[in-house]
Design an enzyme around this catalytic site. Structure first.
Site, short mmCIF file in Angstrom:
data_model
loop_
_atom_site.label_atom_id
_atom_site.label_comp_id
_atom_site.label_asym_id
_atom_site.label_seq_id
_atom_site.Cartn_x
_atom_site.Cartn_y
_atom_site.Cartn_z
N GLU A 333 0.81 -1.23 0.00
CA GLU A 333 0.00 0.00 0.00
C GLU A 333 0.84 1.27 0.00
O GLU A 333 0.55 2.22 0.72
CB GLU A 333 -0.94 0.02 1.22
CG GLU A 333 -1.94 -1.10 1.19
CD GLU A 333 -2.83 -1.15 2.43
OE1 GLU A 333 -4.01 -1.45 2.25
OE2 GLU A 333 -2.36 -0.92 3.54
C1 TNX Z 1 -4.44 -4.04 4.66
S1 TNX Z 1 -2.64 -6.24 4.43
C2 TNX Z 1 -3.18 -3.75 5.16
C3 TNX Z 1 -3.04 -3.33 6.55
C4 TNX Z 1 -4.37 -3.21 7.24
C5 TNX Z 1 -5.26 -4.35 6.85
C6 TNX Z 1 -6.57 -4.38 7.58
C7 TNX Z 1 -1.64 -5.23 4.22
C8 TNX Z 1 -0.40 -5.72 3.73
N1 TNX Z 1 -2.01 -3.97 4.48
O1 TNX Z 1 -2.35 -2.11 6.61
O2 TNX Z 1 -4.15 -3.23 8.61
O3 TNX Z 1 -5.50 -4.29 5.47
O4 TNX Z 1 -7.30 -5.52 7.29
#
Ligand code: TNX
Length: 527
Positions: A333
């Site tokens: 992300e």
């Molecule tokens: C996605 S999974 C994220 C996290 C969040 C999560 C909540 C991932 C690699 N990144 O930053 O906590 O979703 O479900």
């Protein structure tokens, strides 16, 4: 392989026997079966039943091979059995002992074991101490659930006559705990480690940094923990681990044969670091601490040399206190980082991990850059993630990148079970117990060679999770399913028999004080 195929049929037979046993107990409460029915999670590679049961008595002794590791596993077993049985259960490397832990045997691998029980005792044999430890978990499940209680209980303490020959499908069987969104103490982490060990999980991935909190002390960068660790989601006090705390977690995990995989998430998910050191920001201005739950708004400044001096300090210190092979560098992300910058960043940071003797682990977005030799990418997409993104992961896998599977709509323990689950999120959908269990890691991602799949991991993100009770109710009963996907041969995979074995775990969770979601999909025994 022939033995593997036999297991489901055996389990089917067991269910009939077990059902008969239960109705008997119902009719005559003082009639106690010689041993509880055999219902193991994860399913062993091979299980043969038959022969007389063994009964642990006041005279039982535990005989161990004379190495310190084997003795420690023997003491661990005795520590579980003594409070509930009230027996002395001496552990010794001399003399006789009806419970035997011994190194030996061929072909059991790094973590496999053989467990034989009969009228005269129980012998666990393994090539390595880790196998003995996993065999001890199997022995626990062969005993009545009351053995898990911490006060003296009424026996008898029967173990069915079995031969279990068992070793894992995958070397990587992980669980992740996000200690950044909410901080969890060393004691809380140890508690979770004990729960993971029950199901033969062997990796604890700690998500040590994110926008809301930096949780590991770095001597050369003291503001990371002191400032960056001083809050959490919702504005609570946060917290951090001193390096001594972290070492204590690593040691405790090792005593349960789990390896800690620490994660410092970069270049995104870094607000806590950016707030602690202004020079990590492209504009040189430190943002305030963040206590919300948005993602994707922060990035280390990819163009600044200060960024890599920072990463070097952090990785150097973390590598020095991490005996495990992997350092997880996040990489998910990074929505505030351009693609070109992301690639540049990963090209600069992966060699730093290698320089300190570790291998790179990262979320699967790393496959959009150039994964270093020996890297492992953790897939956290969904079943219906686009073919292009999956193919990018598959291409990396064909080029040698290892894959750990954490599909968010299967293994994310923070997803709600149903719309009325009080905790958790639902961005990846609702994940009931069957959905979490009923898929095959070996064939999940098209075009990924089977040998590239290192295993599975069940992450628990903690935006909504604040206590050990919260952890338990989200992890149980999905975590044992993840553990079984990682451990058991694909040939044993069967929801209808799994749900019955899973249901039999509930009295153990009750005895251990583990709260769980009583999913209507599972035939739980009455409370
Ligand atoms: C996605 S999974 C994220 C996290 C969040 C999560 C909540 C991932 C690699 N990144 O930053 O906590 O979703 O479900």
């Amino acid at each position: 392989m022939r033995q593997h195929r036999r297991t489901p049929r055996l389990l089917g037979t067991l269910l009939l026997v077990a059902a008969a046993g239960f109705s008997l107990a119902g009719a005559a409460p003082h009639t106690r079966a010689a041993a509880p029915p055999v219902r193991l999670v994860p399913a062993p590679a091979s299980l043969e039943e038959g022969g007389a049961p063994y009964r642990i008595t006041a005279g039982t002794r535990i005989r161990v091979d004379g190495t310190p590791e084997v003795r420690a596993v023997g003491e661990y077993l005795a520590d579980i059995l003594r409070p509930s049985t009230g027996y002395r259960l001496p552990v010794s490397s001399h003399g006789a002992g009806a419970i035997r832990l011994r190194l030996g045997g061929k072909g059991l691998g790094a973590e496999g074991y053989r467990l034989r029980s009969g009228a005269s005792g129980v012998t666990i044999t393994a090539g390595r101490p880790a196998g003995l430890f996993h065999g001890v978990q199997t022995l626990r499940q062969l005993l009545p659930a009351a053995v898990e209680r911490r006060t003296v209980q009424r026996g008898p303490w029967g173990v069915a006559g079995v031969t279990v020959t068992d070793s894992p499908r995958y070397a990587y069987r992980g669980a992740m705990l996000d200690v950044s969104r909410h901080f969890f103490t060393v004691a809380q982490v140890k508690r979770y480690i004990d729960e993971l060990a029950l199901y033969k999980i062997n990796k604890l991935h700690l998500h040590l940094s994110d926008d809301q909190g930096w949780r590991i002390a770095v001597g050369s960068r003291p503001r990371l923990a002191a400032h960056g660790g001083s809050t959490e989601v919702g504005g609570g006090p946060g917290g951090h681990y001193s390096q001594a705390d972290y070492r204590a977690i690593v040691r405790y995990a090792a005593s349960r044969y789990l390896e800690v995989v620490p994660e410092i998430d970069m270049p995104g998910h870094t607000n806590a670091a950016l707030s602690s050191y202004a020079d990590l920001n492209c504009d040189g201005v430190a943002p305030p601490l963040y206590t919300g739950t948005d993602v994707g708004f922060s990035s280390l400044c990819v163009g600044k040399p200060a960024t890599y001096a920072f990463v070097d300090d952090v990785i150097r210190e973390l590598a020095a206190i991490t005996p495990g092979a992997y350092l997880h560098i996040g990489g998910d992300e990074a929505h505030s980082t351009s693609h070109a910058d992301y690639v540049t960043f990963m090209d600069k940071v992966q060699p730093i991990v290698a320089k300190y003797g570790k291998k790179v682990m990262a979320w699967h977005q790393l496959t959009g850059a150039t994964p270093a030799a020996g890297a492992v990418a953790q897939y956290w997409g969904l079943d219906d993630t686009g073919a292009e993104e999956k193919e990018q992961v598959a291409r990396a896998a064909r080029n040698g990148t290892g894959i750990v599977l954490s599909p968010a709509d299967r293994l994310y323990l923070d997803m709600k079970y149903t719309a009325d689950t009080p905790l958790g999120q639902d961005w990846a959908g609702l994940v009931e117990v069957r959905r979490a269990y009923d898929w095959d890691p070996g064939s999940y991602l098209p075009g990924v060679p089977a040998a590239a799949v290192r295993g599975v991991e069940a992450p628990l993100w903690t935006e909504t999770i604040r206590s050990s009770a919260d952890i338990d109710v989200m992890a149980f009963p999905r975590l044992p399913g993840a553990a079984e996907l990682g451990w058991s041969p694909a040939s044993t995979h069967d929801w209808d028999t799994y749900k019955v074995r899973l249901a039999a775990q509930a009295p153990r969770w009750d005895a251990l004080g583990i709260g769980y979601h009583r999913s209507p999909q599972v035939p739980w025994p009455a409370h």
